[in-house]
Design a protein around this motif. Structure first.
Motif, mmCIF file in Angstrom:
data_model
loop_
_atom_site.group_PDB
_atom_site.id
_atom_site.type_symbol
_atom_site.label_atom_id
_atom_site.label_comp_id
_atom_site.label_asym_id
_atom_site.label_seq_id
_atom_site.Cartn_x
_atom_site.Cartn_y
_atom_site.Cartn_z
ATOM 1 N N SER A 1 4.470 34.585 17.788
ATOM 2 C CA SER A 1 5.410 34.107 16.776
ATOM 3 C C SER A 1 6.788 34.734 16.914
ATOM 4 O O SER A 1 7.779 34.152 16.499
ATOM 5 C CB SER A 1 4.862 34.408 15.377
ATOM 6 N N GLY A 2 6.866 35.926 17.510
ATOM 7 C CA GLY A 2 8.155 36.609 17.584
ATOM 8 C C GLY A 2 8.452 37.450 16.363
ATOM 9 O O GLY A 2 9.449 38.135 16.310
ATOM 10 N N SER A 3 7.592 37.414 15.372
ATOM 11 C CA SER A 3 7.811 38.177 14.151
ATOM 12 C C SER A 3 6.512 38.836 13.730
ATOM 13 O O SER A 3 5.492 38.163 13.555
ATOM 14 C CB SER A 3 8.310 37.257 13.031
ATOM 15 N N LYS A 4 6.525 40.150 13.579
ATOM 16 C CA LYS A 4 5.329 40.849 13.112
ATOM 17 C C LYS A 4 4.935 40.376 11.715
ATOM 18 O O LYS A 4 3.756 40.282 11.377
ATOM 19 C CB LYS A 4 5.576 42.358 13.102
ATOM 20 N N PHE B 1 9.394 29.442 17.013
ATOM 21 C CA PHE B 1 8.955 28.105 16.621
ATOM 22 C C PHE B 1 7.476 27.891 16.963
ATOM 23 O O PHE B 1 6.719 27.294 16.185
ATOM 24 C CB PHE B 1 9.821 27.059 17.330
ATOM 25 N N LEU B 2 7.055 28.403 18.112
ATOM 26 C CA LEU B 2 5.660 28.290 18.514
ATOM 27 C C LEU B 2 4.748 28.995 17.509
ATOM 28 O O LEU B 2 3.656 28.491 17.183
ATOM 29 C CB LEU B 2 5.468 28.885 19.911
ATOM 30 N N GLY B 3 5.162 30.141 17.008
ATOM 31 C CA GLY B 3 4.365 30.844 16.014
ATOM 32 C C GLY B 3 4.199 30.047 14.738
ATOM 33 O O GLY B 3 3.100 29.979 14.158
ATOM 34 N N TYR B 4 5.288 29.423 14.274
ATOM 35 C CA TYR B 4 5.186 28.569 13.093
ATOM 36 C C TYR B 4 4.251 27.391 13.351
ATOM 37 O O TYR B 4 3.494 26.968 12.466
ATOM 38 C CB TYR B 4 6.571 28.052 12.695
ATOM 39 N N LEU B 5 4.298 26.832 14.566
ATOM 40 C CA LEU B 5 3.419 25.719 14.910
ATOM 41 C C LEU B 5 1.950 26.125 14.856
ATOM 42 O O LEU B 5 1.092 25.365 14.377
ATOM 43 C CB LEU B 5 3.745 25.211 16.319
ATOM 44 N N MET B 6 1.646 27.333 15.357
ATOM 45 C CA MET B 6 0.258 27.795 15.350
ATOM 46 C C MET B 6 -0.279 27.896 13.927
ATOM 47 O O MET B 6 -1.437 27.558 13.663
ATOM 48 C CB MET B 6 0.148 29.149 16.042
#
Length: 619
Positions: free
Chosen positions: A306-309, A262-267
């Motif tokens: 993000s947790g996803s490459k 979720f933090l990655g999407y926020l960034m």
């Protein structure tokens, strides 16, 4: 790897049934989004109570863990509907249209068969858990465990909706084939019982290999193999699988997975990632190969959050690749470097790979976060050498150096975004907060910065972000649960003990073991993708590494980087195809330039492997 970002109902005929399915999908997404939001809220309350008011709330972690299993299963159901479960399609894509359609049908029916066969054991497991009472909230364990049968039912319904799109002759043929094989295998149960540990090869090499290459999602391939092994080759109850999956998906450390996703999407939503890239472009864009250096640096800063490459690459590429094309860079070169930087940055905290390997091996996550920074720098330097060589004659006569004040202005604008990765890493390394807790700090920081500084926080996109978070997290966690079950089977069979003896007896001690591990995890990372390979084999390999005198953090860095190389290595590495999709390039164009970058990564990996200080010097 075929990934669809938007939910689709493939070939479902208009009528009441499709409308009911669509309604069920919407309800599932609504509940999943609500669980993500409540999860973030509960953990945030716990962090505030502990660190601000110094009055810990004892029930927050317990409630978060209950919700976590529901998030895993609801997210997994959404991922199945969207086609986002990780699978390897490199072989199937080489087939003709008819053969490919047959494989897709068999793969889908294999998933349905696994879920149907697991449904009753999951119900039994939920009933058994009703006798377990949680200490703080005093709730029965069945509230948590009920997520397994509910999630399986949803996945069966969503899968059957897709089955309806398949041509009837093909569907009947595939069903008869699956039913015949299942009946034959069940009638041969006595035969399997007499094979002993040869069953490990049949189920976890043969069956998993065939399933993966036919395009069955990796999690379901693992689950089917474990189901077949336990049900046919042992006397253990099948509900053991449900228990192991529950255990694998509910580990408290893994709570960080959906939060960092979720933090990655926020960034990306708040423009923080774009601000980082714009500053680096202003700083280095005027030198030969400058934007390539920016790509390496930007991935270093963004990676792991993000947790996803795929999300990392998608956050960086749109800002850089169009300008790089204007400067004459070929598409194949661009996606090759993008893929190489994805492999390079696997050890950068707070990487979900680091969190996962810490959860399955009990290695300190704070130590892993500290040890991962320098190895990624080493590999980045080797990539930079290749960039320098390939761009040493680049014509920059049409590129002007930006004024210092423009660079300073870009830096000041990007400073709040640049600070986030360092705040997260410092908080975990210094023991201020755990990996799970610091993710809530990062989320709060991103919301505040997005609202007050970048002013790009579009609240209307939050529901979709919550659903996307649930889907990606569910796909990751379902794999971890299935791989945990396979790891349990391997351990109970004595395979881990036998493997330890063989690996420990290799001539040459630690260096030989390290070299074999590098080759092993490059292959595993390519075939099984990253997290499944680590969950499955890291618990087996770490005790051996310790026995031959290797530091556990040093060994972790080496196998993570090796796994990352495999993940982005054609022809099977799905990360490479994700890079091509993001860069909008034909995969064939990037393979040749990628080989040079892969050789650079391998050289850097060898340096990291044989200089332990690079991984443990700052512990």
């Amino acid at each position: 790897m075929a990934v669809t970002d938007e939910p689709v109902m493939i070939g479902v005929r208009p009528g009441l049934g499709p409308r009911l399915i669509a309604c069920l999908i919407s309800l599932t997404e609504l509940f999943a989004a609500a669980v993500v939001a409540v999860e973030v809220g509960v953990l945030s309350i716990g962090v505030i109570a502990r660190y601000v008011f110094h009055a810990p709330i004892v029930w927050t972690d317990e409630l978060a863990q209950i919700l976590f299993v529901w998030l895993s299963m609801l997210g997994s159901a959404i991922a199945l509907h969207r086609g986002q479960h990780m699978r390897m399609t490199a072989l199937v894509d080489r087939f003709g249209p008819s053969a490919r359609a047959n494989c897709e049908t068999v793969a889908l029916l294999a998933c349905v068969a696994f879920m149907v066969l697991m449904l009753w054991p999951a119900i039994d497991y939920a009933h058994e858990e009703s006798f377990v009472i949680t200490p703080a909230l005093e709730l029965p364990g069945s509230i948590r465990a009920a997520a397994l049968p509910v999630g399986l039912v949803l996945m069966v319904v969503f899968a059957l909706a897709k089955v309806g799109s398949i041509a009837r002759p093909r569907l009947v043929t595939a069903f008869c084939l699956m039913a015949g094989l299942t009946a034959l295998v069940w009638l041969s149960r006595g035969f399997f019982l007499g094979l002993g540990n040869l069953n490990l090869v049949l189920f976890f090499v043969g069956l998993v290999g065939v399933a993966v290459f036919l395009g069955v999602p990796i999690a379901f391939a693992f689950g089917t193999a474990a189901l077949g092994y336990i049900g046919l080759a042992t006397n253990s109850p099948v509900l053991t699988i449900a228990g192991r999956m529950d255990e694998g998906m509910s580990h408290l450390i893994l709570l960080a997975v959906p939060l960092f996703v979720f933090l990655g999407y926020l960034m990306e939503l708040t423009g923080m990632a774009k601000a980082m890239v714009d500053f680096l472009a202003a700083l280095l864009g005027h030198v030969r190969g400058g934007l390539s250096y920016v790509l390496i640096g930007a991935m270093y800063l963004v990676s792991g959050i993000s947790g996803s490459k795929t999300a990392d690459m998608a956050a960086v590429a749109p800002s850089l690749l169009p300008e790089m094309r204007k400067r004459g860079q070929k598409s194949g070169e661009l996606v090759a470097l993008l893929a190489a930087t994805g492999a390079q940055t696997e050890t950068i905290p707070p990487s979900l790979v680091l969190i996962t390997i810490g959860s399955v091996t009990s290695v300190s996550i704070a130590a892993l976060f500290t040890g991962g920074l320098v190895p990624a720098v080493v590999l980045g330097l080797f990539l930079a050498l290749v960039v320098w060589w390939r761009n040493r004659r680049e014509d920059l006569s049409h590129i002007s150096k930006p004024p210092r004040q423009d660079v300073l202005r870009a830096f000041l604008f990007a400073l709040p975004a640049l600070a986030l990765p360092f705040i997260i890493r410092a908080a975990v390394v210094e023991g201020v907060a755990t990996a799970t807790e610091v993710s809530t700090i990062g989320i709060a920081y991103s919301v505040i910065v997005g609202l007050l500084i970048y002013r790009r926080c579009d609240w209307s996109k939050f529901p979709k972000m919550l659903i996307d978070t649930a889907a990606l997290s569910g796909a990751i966690l379902f794999i971890i649960g299935a791989a945990t079950t396979v790891a349990w089977c391997l351990t109970q069979s004595g395979f881990s003990r036998d493997l330890a003896k063989v690996m420990a007896s290799l001539p040459g001690g630690g260096p030989t073991f390290m070299a074999v591990s590098i080759l092993m995890f490059i292959v595993l990372g390519s075939v099984l993708e990253g997290i499944p390979a680590l969950v499955l084999f890291a618990p087996l390999m770490f005790p051996i590494a310790k026995a031959v005198g290797l530091h556990e953090v040093h060994y972790a860095m080496v196998i993570i980087l090796a796994m990352g190389m495999g993940l982005f290595l054609p022809p099977f590495g799905v990360g490479y195809y994700a890079a091509c999709a993001i860069g909008r390039a034909d995969p064939a164009e990037g393979i040749r330039p990628l080989m040079g970058y892969m050789l650079a990564l391998l050289a850097g990996l060898v340096v990291v492997a044989f200089i332990p200080w690079l991984s443990i010097g700052f512990l």
